[in-house]
Each structure stands twice: as C-alpha cells, then as structure tokens.
Design an enzyme around this catalytic site. Structure first.
Site, mmCIF file in Angstrom:
data_model
loop_
_atom_site.group_PDB
_atom_site.id
_atom_site.type_symbol
_atom_site.label_atom_id
_atom_site.label_comp_id
_atom_site.label_asym_id
_atom_site.label_seq_id
_atom_site.Cartn_x
_atom_site.Cartn_y
_atom_site.Cartn_z
ATOM 1 N N ARG A 177 0.911 -1.190 -0.146
ATOM 2 C CA ARG A 177 0.177 0.082 -0.009
ATOM 3 C C ARG A 177 0.845 1.307 0.127
ATOM 4 N NH1 ARG A 177 -2.468 -3.858 -0.908
ATOM 5 N NH2 ARG A 177 -4.300 -4.595 -0.229
ATOM 6 N N CYS A 227 -11.314 -0.255 2.779
ATOM 7 C CA CYS A 227 -10.909 -0.476 4.146
ATOM 8 C C CYS A 227 -10.205 0.520 4.528
ATOM 9 C CB CYS A 227 -9.947 -1.818 3.927
ATOM 10 S SG CYS A 227 -10.537 -3.297 3.506
ATOM 11 N N GLU A 304 -5.246 3.491 5.998
ATOM 12 C CA GLU A 304 -4.914 3.116 4.465
ATOM 13 C C GLU A 304 -5.622 4.359 3.632
ATOM 14 O OE1 GLU A 304 -6.590 0.127 1.213
ATOM 15 O OE2 GLU A 304 -5.833 -0.902 3.107
#
Length: 312
Positions: A177, A227, A304
């Site tokens: 990520r 998420c 995130e």
C-alpha cells in the site's frame, strides 16, 4: 472569500478551464464516503498537459492543491479544503497486444472489465476496488495476494513544477500500500500495464467470483472509503499480512458508533456513513478503534485512507 488562492491564479485558471473551474464546490459530491465540505476552487482535468500545467500554476502562485481521482480512500474534513482540488479525468485507453496504456483518471473497475473482455490476465484480483488507475498506483492497490504493481511496466509522471517524464516500474519503490509517490508528491498521468493472454470467459468468471466474495463483505452502495486501516505486515501470516479486520472484529468494532459513523456489519475494517455522518465523527471513531486494538493486542493500526483538509 477565497483566502488561499490569489485572484491572479483564479483568473489564469478561468482562462484555461472556463466553466470547468468551480468555487466552493462541495467535496462530498466527489467522494465515495459522501463526506466533505467545500473546496475553495475545483477543476477537472482531461489531459496530461492540463494536469501538469495546472500544477505548474499552483507552484508559481504558491497555492495549495490536492489531486483526487475516483474519490475513494480519502476522508475530507467538514471544513473542506483551503486550496484547489484537481480532479483527474484523464481517460485515454490504448491496447497494443498484451500491453495497455491507460490514463490516470480511468476508473479501475472499468479497466478490469475491459481487460477481462479482451482476454488479458493480471489485474482481475483487483475487481471491485473503487477509484482510479492513478490512485491505485499511488497507493499500490491490491487484493488476494496481488497488486497493481505486479503488472505495471512504466508510468508517465509529473513532478511538482516540472515537466512530465516516463519512469519504469522499479522507480516507484513499491511496497505494501505504498509507493515513492507518497514521498515525492509526483502525479501519475498515464500508465502502461503488461498483462498476459488468457481465455476471456475464464477471466470474467474469475472476476465475477471475486466480485461475489467482495459483495459479501463490502457495502453494496458508496458509503465508505473502502478498508480504513492497513493490514499489519507479518511474515508468518497468510500473504504476509495480519488482518486488521480480524483484530477489529475481536475487539468488538462492529458495535462501535460515533454519531452517524459506524462500522460495517459485514467487515470490521470498513467505516461507513450511516446517513449524514460528519468527517470528525469518522475520525473520532477511527481513533477509538485504534485505541481498542492497541490496548488489546499492542498493535498500532495505520490508516490506509488519506485525510484531506484540516481536522480538529
């Protein structure tokens, strides 16, 4: 009314974009969360030149700016954004054998559908992930053990105040990520993906299987940013990640609410807008969830999503 942007900058932007330049545009209209106050100014760009020229203008006038694509993976403050929001709508699509060159504003879900229809394998595991191609590269979007970085060949990027240049995959220093773009603040304009041939019907079946699995654990309509927290990198876990959702499930996240912000009952790592939620409610809920996990397991969850604007 607009303190962060000079009248000269607004005049120059207006000369380029005309009615595409909007003032006090509500950002809740442009995010999958459906949350966010007004931006001082908002413009949609359709070509790499428009993007690089707009950034150059902001640099010239020392004006703050933020770039959005599909509006996923961000939480915009209730007070909005003091500066210019640049919405990337660069949607070029070109196929050359197993290679696809695509604009940064191209919707990721549409790209996956196109690839499956063309019988090109390599990104079907990302089916159902919201947002744009540029945003997916910026955050190295992934699922089920794969990521968009696995098939990226090169990308055309624009440095702040500089001219566009083409960089190969290894330049981006991809990690979970993450990419170098989060540190350099360079912007993806176009990307070339190298895929492999595979029967289209089998690919579409695999895409549909993934979409069905996601439908069981994700909201059917846009009301979240996806998420909220990253999984924890841990070598002895499946795919090398300890599930943040599993930890949140164990601390009772699904029973936690702040105002109209709550946790999706199908997935403990998804914060949802239950209807009229404010950004500060989501932020407070996220802080509570992080504290629960830290107190119970000793792990500090990392967002995130990206916070846009000023939060109390």
């Amino acid at each position: 009314m607009i303190e962060t942007l000079s009248q000269q900058l607004l005049t120059e932007l207006s000369e380029i974009f005309g009615p595409r330049l909007k003032c006090d545009e509500l950002l809740s209209r442009h995010t999958t969360f459906g949350i966010g106050g007004p931006a001082d100014a908002f413009v949609t760009v359709h070509t790499p030149d428009e993007m690089s020229d707009t950034i150059a203008l902001c640099m010239k006038h020392s004006a703050p700016y933020f770039i959005i694509g599909g509006g996923s993976n961000i939480l915009v403050a209730d007070s909005g954004y003091r500066g210019l929001i640049i919405k990337c709508a660069i949607d070029r699509f070109l196929r050359d054998g197993c290679r696809i060159t695509v604009g940064a504003g191209y919707p990721l879900e549409r790209l996956i559908d196109e690839a499956c229809d063309l019988g090109l394998r390599g990104i079907e595991m990302l089916a159902g992930i919201k947002g744009s191609v540029g945003g997916a590269i910026y955050g190295n979007a992934g699922a089920y053990g794969g990521a968009i970085s696995d098939c990226l060949e090169s990308a055309l990027i624009a440095p702040p105040g500089g001219r566009p240049r083409l960089e190969p995959r290894n330049y981006f220093a991809f990690a979970y990520r993450n990419s170098i773009l989060k540190r350099t603040h360079e912007v993806v304009l176009e990307a070339t993906l190298t895929l492999s041939e595979s029967p289209a019907e089998a690919l579409k079946k695999e895409r549909d299987r993934i979409l069905e699995m996601r439908a069981q654990r994700h909201p059917e309509t846009d009301c979240s940013a996806g998420c909220f927290f990253k999984n924890i990198e841990k070598r002895d876990e499946p795919f090398g990640k300890l599930s943040a959702g599993m930890l949140l499930e164990k601390v009772g996240a699904k029973d936690t609410f702040v105002g109209q912000a709550g946790v999706f009952q199908g997935h403990a790592n998804i914060i949802v807008n239950l209807g009229g939620a404010r950004a500060d409610e989501v932020k407070r809920l996220a802080s509570m969830l992080k504290e629960k996990v830290r107190d119970e397991f000793g792990y500090t969850l990392e967002e995130e999503i990206t916070y846009v604007g000023e939060f109390n």
